[in-house]
Design a protein around this motif. Structure first.
Motif, PDB file in Angstrom:
ATOM      1  N   ARG A  54       0.857  -1.185   0.000  1.00 29.69           N
ATOM      2  CA  ARG A  54       0.000   0.000   0.000  1.00 29.69           C
ATOM      3  C   ARG A  54       0.892   1.233   0.000  1.00 29.69           C
ATOM      4  NH1 ARG A  54      -5.225   0.406  -1.505  1.00 29.69           N
ATOM      5  NH2 ARG A  54      -6.296   2.144  -0.464  1.00 29.69           N
ATOM      6  N   ALA A  55       0.835   2.002  -1.070  1.00 31.92           N
ATOM      7  CA  ALA A  55       1.735   3.147  -1.207  1.00 31.92           C
ATOM      8  C   ALA A  55       1.093   4.202  -2.095  1.00 31.92           C
ATOM      9  CB  ALA A  55       3.069   2.688  -1.810  1.00 31.92           C
ATOM     10  N   PRO A  56       1.563   5.457  -2.000  1.00 39.46           N
ATOM     11  CA  PRO A  56       1.012   6.530  -2.849  1.00 39.46           C
ATOM     12  C   PRO A  56       1.244   6.256  -4.325  1.00 39.46           C
ATOM     13  CG  PRO A  56       2.289   7.458  -1.034  1.00 39.46           C
ATOM     14  CD  PRO A  56       2.561   5.986  -1.040  1.00 39.46           C
ATOM     15  N   LEU A  57       0.227   6.526  -5.115  1.00 43.51           N
ATOM     16  CA  LEU A  57       0.312   6.337  -6.554  1.00 43.51           C
ATOM     17  C   LEU A  57       1.444   7.170  -7.155  1.00 43.51           C
ATOM     18  CD1 LEU A  57      -1.090   4.975  -8.993  1.00 43.51           C
ATOM     19  CD2 LEU A  57      -2.598   6.971  -9.113  1.00 43.51           C
TER      20      LEU A  57
ATOM     21  N   ARG B 199      -2.251  11.530  -7.272  1.00 47.62           N
ATOM     22  CA  ARG B 199      -0.935  10.988  -6.941  1.00 47.62           C
ATOM     23  C   ARG B 199      -0.763  10.769  -5.439  1.00 47.62           C
ATOM     24  NH1 ARG B 199       3.422  13.914  -7.613  1.00 47.62           N
ATOM     25  NH2 ARG B 199       4.747  12.086  -7.943  1.00 47.62           N
ATOM     26  N   ALA B 200      -1.492  11.539  -4.639  1.00 46.24           N
ATOM     27  CA  ALA B 200      -1.365  11.406  -3.189  1.00 46.24           C
ATOM     28  C   ALA B 200      -2.159  10.227  -2.633  1.00 46.24           C
ATOM     29  CB  ALA B 200      -1.827  12.695  -2.502  1.00 46.24           C
ATOM     30  N   LEU B 201      -3.080   9.692  -3.420  1.00 47.72           N
ATOM     31  CA  LEU B 201      -3.906   8.584  -2.944  1.00 47.72           C
ATOM     32  C   LEU B 201      -3.109   7.283  -2.965  1.00 47.72           C
ATOM     33  CD1 LEU B 201      -7.263   9.453  -4.764  1.00 47.72           C
ATOM     34  CD2 LEU B 201      -6.580  10.005  -2.415  1.00 47.72           C
ATOM     35  N   GLU B 202      -3.435   6.405  -2.038  1.00 48.58           N
ATOM     36  CA  GLU B 202      -2.706   5.147  -1.944  1.00 48.58           C
ATOM     37  C   GLU B 202      -3.389   4.052  -2.753  1.00 48.58           C
ATOM     38  OE1 GLU B 202      -2.054   4.193   2.174  1.00 48.58           O
ATOM     39  OE2 GLU B 202      -0.268   5.474   2.239  1.00 48.58           O
ATOM     40  N   ALA B 203      -2.547   3.145  -3.240  1.00 45.34           N
ATOM     41  CA  ALA B 203      -3.027   2.010  -4.028  1.00 45.34           C
ATOM     42  C   ALA B 203      -2.212   0.780  -3.645  1.00 45.34           C
ATOM     43  CB  ALA B 203      -2.888   2.304  -5.517  1.00 45.34           C
TER      44      ALA B 203
ATOM     45  N   LEU C 289       7.553  -2.952  -8.352  1.00 43.27           N
ATOM     46  CA  LEU C 289       7.606  -1.668  -9.039  1.00 43.27           C
ATOM     47  C   LEU C 289       8.126  -0.547  -8.162  1.00 43.27           C
ATOM     48  CD1 LEU C 289       4.199  -1.680 -10.964  1.00 43.27           C
ATOM     49  CD2 LEU C 289       6.484  -2.143 -11.887  1.00 43.27           C
ATOM     50  N   LEU C 290       8.143  -0.767  -6.851  1.00 36.39           N
ATOM     51  CA  LEU C 290       8.472   0.320  -5.933  1.00 36.39           C
ATOM     52  C   LEU C 290       9.973   0.481  -5.758  1.00 36.39           C
ATOM     53  CD1 LEU C 290       5.746  -0.313  -3.243  1.00 36.39           C
ATOM     54  CD2 LEU C 290       5.836   1.562  -4.880  1.00 36.39           C
ATOM     55  N   PRO C 291      10.407   1.710  -5.458  1.00 31.21           N
ATOM     56  CA  PRO C 291      11.824   1.920  -5.152  1.00 31.21           C
ATOM     57  C   PRO C 291      12.244   1.045  -3.981  1.00 31.21           C
ATOM     58  CG  PRO C 291      10.687   4.020  -5.433  1.00 31.21           C
ATOM     59  CD  PRO C 291       9.629   2.957  -5.411  1.00 31.21           C
ATOM     60  N   ALA C 292      13.512   0.696  -3.918  1.00 32.84           N
ATOM     61  CA  ALA C 292      14.028  -0.237  -2.921  1.00 32.84           C
ATOM     62  C   ALA C 292      13.642   0.102  -1.485  1.00 32.84           C
ATOM     63  CB  ALA C 292      15.544  -0.343  -3.056  1.00 32.84           C
ATOM     64  N   PRO C 293      13.703   1.367  -1.049  1.00 31.24           N
ATOM     65  CA  PRO C 293      13.341   1.648   0.349  1.00 31.24           C
ATOM     66  C   PRO C 293      11.914   1.272   0.693  1.00 31.24           C
ATOM     67  CG  PRO C 293      14.571   3.474  -0.585  1.00 31.24           C
ATOM     68  CD  PRO C 293      14.238   2.545  -1.715  1.00 31.24           C
ATOM     69  N   ARG C 294      10.997   1.391  -0.282  1.00 36.27           N
ATOM     70  CA  ARG C 294       9.607   1.059  -0.014  1.00 36.27           C
ATOM     71  C   ARG C 294       9.398  -0.447   0.016  1.00 36.27           C
ATOM     72  NH1 ARG C 294       6.349   5.027   1.802  1.00 36.27           N
ATOM     73  NH2 ARG C 294       4.711   3.557   1.260  1.00 36.27           N
TER      74      ARG C 294
ATOM     75  N   LEU D 272       4.387   7.579  -6.363  1.00 39.02           N
ATOM     76  CA  LEU D 272       5.719   6.979  -6.412  1.00 39.02           C
ATOM     77  C   LEU D 272       6.034   6.434  -7.805  1.00 39.02           C
ATOM     78  CD1 LEU D 272       5.915   5.039  -3.026  1.00 39.02           C
ATOM     79  CD2 LEU D 272       7.008   7.216  -3.625  1.00 39.02           C
ATOM     80  N   LEU D 273       4.992   6.082  -8.548  1.00 37.55           N
ATOM     81  CA  LEU D 273       5.172   5.492  -9.873  1.00 37.55           C
ATOM     82  C   LEU D 273       4.744   6.404 -11.013  1.00 37.55           C
ATOM     83  CD1 LEU D 273       3.768   1.863  -9.507  1.00 37.55           C
ATOM     84  CD2 LEU D 273       6.103   2.662  -9.152  1.00 37.55           C
ATOM     85  N   VAL D 274       3.886   7.364 -10.700  1.00 37.07           N
ATOM     86  CA  VAL D 274       3.144   8.055 -11.745  1.00 37.07           C
ATOM     87  C   VAL D 274       3.255   9.563 -11.572  1.00 37.07           C
ATOM     88  CG1 VAL D 274       0.815   8.457 -12.641  1.00 37.07           C
ATOM     89  CG2 VAL D 274       1.529   6.150 -12.031  1.00 37.07           C
ATOM     90  N   GLY D 275       3.458  10.272 -12.680  1.00 38.24           N
ATOM     91  CA  GLY D 275       3.329  11.719 -12.698  1.00 38.24           C
ATOM     92  C   GLY D 275       1.970  12.098 -13.253  1.00 38.24           C
ATOM     93  N   ALA D 276       1.575  13.352 -13.058  1.00 36.08           N
ATOM     94  CA  ALA D 276       0.256  13.781 -13.524  1.00 36.08           C
ATOM     95  C   ALA D 276       0.258  15.263 -13.842  1.00 36.08           C
ATOM     96  CB  ALA D 276      -0.811  13.479 -12.469  1.00 36.08           C
ATOM     97  N   ARG D 277      -0.616  15.636 -14.738  1.00 32.87           N
ATOM     98  CA  ARG D 277      -0.911  17.047 -14.986  1.00 32.87           C
ATOM     99  C   ARG D 277      -2.381  17.154 -15.345  1.00 32.87           C
ATOM    100  NH1 ARG D 277       3.334  20.610 -17.894  1.00 32.87           N
ATOM    101  NH2 ARG D 277       4.173  20.373 -15.785  1.00 32.87           N
ATOM    102  N   SER D 278      -3.052  18.120 -14.762  1.00 31.98           N
ATOM    103  CA  SER D 278      -4.492  18.272 -14.978  1.00 31.98           C
ATOM    104  C   SER D 278      -4.822  19.718 -15.284  1.00 31.98           C
ATOM    105  CB  SER D 278      -5.266  17.796 -13.743  1.00 31.98           C
ATOM    106  OG  SER D 278      -4.830  18.485 -12.571  1.00 31.98           O
ATOM    107  N   GLY D 279      -6.012  19.922 -15.841  1.00 33.18           N
ATOM    108  CA  GLY D 279      -6.444  21.272 -16.183  1.00 33.18           C
ATOM    109  C   GLY D 279      -7.877  21.283 -16.655  1.00 33.18           C
ATOM    110  N   ASP D 280      -8.319  22.434 -17.129  1.00 36.95           N
ATOM    111  CA  ASP D 280      -9.717  22.616 -17.509  1.00 36.95           C
ATOM    112  C   ASP D 280      -9.870  22.667 -19.020  1.00 36.95           C
ATOM    113  OD1 ASP D 280     -10.171  25.952 -18.145  1.00 36.95           O
ATOM    114  OD2 ASP D 280      -8.348  25.309 -17.130  1.00 36.95           O
ATOM    115  N   LYS D 281     -11.006  22.169 -19.483  1.00 37.23           N
ATOM    116  CA  LYS D 281     -11.443  22.300 -20.868  1.00 37.23           C
ATOM    117  C   LYS D 281     -12.902  22.724 -20.817  1.00 37.23           C
ATOM    118  CE  LYS D 281     -10.239  19.552 -24.120  1.00 37.23           C
ATOM    119  NZ  LYS D 281      -9.453  20.561 -24.894  1.00 37.23           N
TER     120      LYS D 281
END
Length: 586
Positions: free
Chosen positions: A473-476, A568-572, A578-583, A478-487
C-alpha cells in the motif's frame, strides 16, 4: 519563397495573460532565437478582456505585451527576430495601432500585421439566420434556445494567416483567438515553405506548439517530480527548434534554471487535451504517434507525429452573462470540527434563506491541518442579493455561530461572472483575413479537404507485462506523474508512468470505474479514457466536473489544476516489484 534553413528556433515568452513579464527580455537576450511567440489567451481571458473593453472601448487586448515590446522590440528588429502573439484578444487592430504608436516614439518602424475574422459577436444574428445553431457541445442546446446574452464569441483560427503575414514581410504579427499551437505552426510553415496539405509536417509543428505554448510548464514548472530538478526556481522558458520535416527539439537557453526532459515534455503534452486525435483548424494531430527522445541535457527530440486532414468545423468560444456571485470563507479551529461545521452551515442557512433564495447556493467544507475551511458561494441574477444583502445576513451571525470560527474572506460587493458556451461553426462561415502594415486585407483560404478516410493508428500493447507478486500500500505518485487542467466545463487529467512495467500495471489497474472511486465528485458524470502507449500515459476527461466553466464554477479549484496531484497522493495496492528499494522493505 523564403531562404532555405535547417532549423527555426521558436521561443515562447508567455503562457497566459499575467505570466512573467521579464520572459520576453530573457528569451531575446539569453541566446539565439528566430521567432518570439507568446500565448495570452484562455477561455476566461476573453471574458476578462471584454470587461476591460467595457471600461475602455479602445482596449480589449493584453496590455502586458506592450511592456514586453518596450523591452525587446528594438533588439528584435535589429536581429531579424519575428514576433508572433495572440495578445490582440478582442481587439487585434487596436493593439497593432498602439504598438505602432509606441514604436514611433522610440524611433522604430516595424511592419505590423494583424489577423482578423475570429470575432463573431457582431455576426451572430447573421450566422444564426443562416441556420448555424451554435449548439452547446455538451448539451446540444442551441444558443438561441438558451435565451442568454452573449458578450464574446470567437472562433479558433489556424496558422495560415500568420504564415501569409510573414511571407508579406511582417516583423510583428498580432492575432486574436488563434489556437495556441498556431503561433508555432505559422512561422514554421513560413520558414520551410510548407503547403496546407503537408499533414505530417503540420502535425509535428502543432505538437511542438502545444508543448511550448504554456511557457515554463515544459521546463519544470508545475511538474510532479520537481524535487529531482537541481534548480527549479525561475525556470527558463522553452524553445522549439523546428526542422523542415516537422520534427523539433525542445530546449531552453543554456544556463537557465528548470529542466527539459522526456517527462517534463510528456507532462505538457498531456495538458488540457481530450482524445489523442488532437483537432486543430489546419490538421488533426495524432498525439498517440509522437516519439520523445532525450538527446542530451535539456534537449528532447519530438518526432513521428502523424497528421490527418483538417476538420470542416472550427470551435467557437462563446461567453455569456451569467449573473453575479459572491463567496464567504470561514476558518474553523479546535475540537469538534464536524459539529462546528454543521452549526455554522445551519446558521448561514437560517440567516440567508438558503438555496431557495438564490440561483446557486453552494457550501464546501475543506479539512486543513488544524481544522477546516468552510466556503459559501452564491450566484444570482440580482446583484444586490448576492452582494450587500448577503453580506449583511452573513455578518449578522458573527456572535451567534460556532466557537473559534473566523472570517477569512468576504466582500459586500458581488462580482459579475460569465458562462462558457463551447460550440462549432463551419469553417467556411468564418472570414479569416490578414491586415498588412499598409492596410491591405488578404483573405486566408481554407486548408484542402480530403474524402479519403484517415488511416487507423494502432495502439500498441505495453512493452512488458504488468508484474505480479506481493503488493504494498503506497502513494500512486511513487510510480506516476500527472498534470491536470480545464477544458471549459470539463476537467482533464493525464497520468504517465516512469517505466514500461509501471505503465503496464497502470493501464490494467486504472479504468473509468476506479477513477470514479478515487474522485467521488466524478460519480454520475461521464468519464472518457484514452491510452497513449507511446507516452506510457493515460488521459481522462471528467465531463461536467467544472460546471459551466472556470468563471462560473463554485469549486475551490475551478481549473482542476490540483486534480492530478490529488490522485498521486492517494494510496493504491502497488506491486512491490515496481516500488523503489526503500519502499520494498515495508
Amino acid at each position: 519563397m523564403t531562404q532555405r534553413r535547417d532549423t527555426l528556433r521558436i521561443a515562447n515568452c508567455s503562457g497566459f495573460y499575467g505570466d512573467r513579464l521579464a520572459a520576453a527580455r530573457e528569451m531575446v537576450e539569453g541566446g539565439p532565437i528566430d521567432v518570439l511567440t507568446g500565448d495570452y489567451l484562455a477561455e476566461l481571458t476573453m471574458l476578462l478582456l471584454w470587461k476591460a473593453r467595457q471600461r475602455d472601448p479602445a482596449g480589449g487586448y493584453a496590455v502586458s505585451f506592450l511592456a514586453q515590446m518596450g523591452d525587446v522590440l528594438g533588439t528584435c528588429l535589429e536581429r531579424g527576430i519575428k514576433v508572433v502573439v495572440n495578445a490582440g484578444g478582442l481587439n487585434p487592430a487596436g493593439l497593432a495601432a498602439k504598438l505602432g504608436e509606441l514604436a514611433a516614439l522610440a524611433g522604430l518602424n516595424p511592419s505590423v500585421a494583424y489577423v482578423e475574422g475570429d470575432d463573431l459577436i457582431g455576426r451572430l444574428p447573421e450566422l444564426q439566420a443562416q441556420g448555424h445553431r451554435f449548439a452547446h457541445l455538451a448539451t446540444g442546446r442551441s444558443l438561441a434556445d438558451a435565451g442568454v446574452r452573449p458578450v464574446t464569441a470567437n472562433a479558433y483560427l489556424g496558422a495560415w494567416g500568420i504564415t501569409q503575414a510573414l511571407r508579406a514581410g511582417a516583423d510583428v504579427v498580432i492575432c486574436g483567438r488563434v489556437t495556441d499551437a498556431s503561433l508555432v505552426v505559422g512561422p514554421a510553415a513560413w520558414a520551410f515553405d510548407w503547403a496546407p496539405g503537408d499533414w505530417d509536417r503540420l502535425a509535428g509543428a502543432v505538437t511542438a506548439g502545444h508543448i511550448i505554448e504554456c511557457g515554463a510548464q515544459a521546463t519544470g514548472g508545475n511538474y510532479s517530480f520537481f524535487t529531482e530538478i537541481e534548480r527549479p526556481v525561475h525556470p527558463g522558458f522553452p524553445i522549439a527548434e523546428m526542422r523542415p520535416d516537422g520534427s523539433a527539439v525542445i530546449t531552453k537557453h543554456e544556463g537557465t534554471a528548470g529542466a527539459v526532459t522526456v517527462e517534463t515534455v510528456t507532462a505538457q503534452l498531456l495538458y488540457e487535451i481530450d482524445r489523442p486525435a488532437y483537432l486543430n483548424p489546419d490538421v488533426v494531430t495524432r498525439f498517440d504517434t509522437v516519439t520523445l527522445e532525450q538527446l542530451g541535457p535539456d534537449r528532447v527530440l519530438v518526432s513521428g507525429a502523424r497528421g490527418e486532414p483538417a476538420p470542416d468545423t472550427l470551435k467557437v468560444c462563446v461567453n455569456h452573462h451569467g449573473g453575479y456571485r459572491n463567496t464567504a470563507t470561514f476558518v474553523l479551529t479546535g475540537p469538534d470540527i464536524e459539529a462546528k461545521a454543521r452549526f455554522a452551515e445551519a446558521s448561514l442557512l437560517d440567516a440567508t434563506g438558503g438555496p431557495e433564495r438564490f440561483g446557486t447556493y453552494d457550501v464546501h467544507l475543506e479539512p486543513t491541518a488544524s481544522g477546516a475551511r468552510l466556503t459559501l458561494t452564491v450566484k444570482d441574477a440580482d446583484k444586490d442579493k448576492a452582494g450587500r444583502a448577503l453580506f449583511s445576513a452573513v455578518v449578522g451571525t458573527g456572535l451567534s455561530t460556532a466557537p473559534g470560527l473566523h472570517m477569512e474572506h468576504f466582500s459586500p460587493k458581488a462580482t459579475e461572472y460569465g458562462v462558457h458556451w463551447p460550440a462549432l461553426v463551419p469553417a467556411e462561415a468564418v472570414r479569416h483575413e490578414v491586415v498588412l502594415h499598409d492596410g491591405t486585407r488578404v483573405p486566408v483560404p481554407r486548408p484542402p479537404s480530403s474524402a479519403a478516410a484517415p488511416e487507423p493508428v494502432a495502439v500498441p500493447a505495453p512493452a512488458v507485462p504488468a508484474p505480479g507478486g506481493p503488493t504494498v500500500r503506497a502513494p500512486l505518485g511513487l510510480l506516476v506523474g500527472a498534470r491536470s487542467g480545464d477544458k471549459g466545463g470539463d476537467a482533464n487529467v493525464g497520468l504517465w508512468a516512469r517505466s514500461d512495467a509501471a505503465y503496464a500495471w497502470l493501464r490494467d489497474w486504472l479504468d473509468v470505474e476506479r477513477l470514479r472511486a478515487l474522485v467521488p465528485e466524478a460519480a454520475g458524470l461521464r468519464v472518457s479514457r484514452w491510452e497513449l502507449a507511446n507516452l506510457r500515459a493515460l488521459n481522462f476527461v471528467v465531463h461536467g466536473l467544472l460546471g459551466e466553466g472556470v468563471a462560473a464554477s463554485t469549486r475551490p479549484d475551478p481549473q482542476a489544476k490540483g486534480l492530478g496531484e490529488h490522485l498521486r497522493a492517494l494510496e493504491a495496492d502497488i506491486p512491490a516489484a515496481l516500488l523503489p528499494a526503500p519502499r520494498r522493505e515495508e
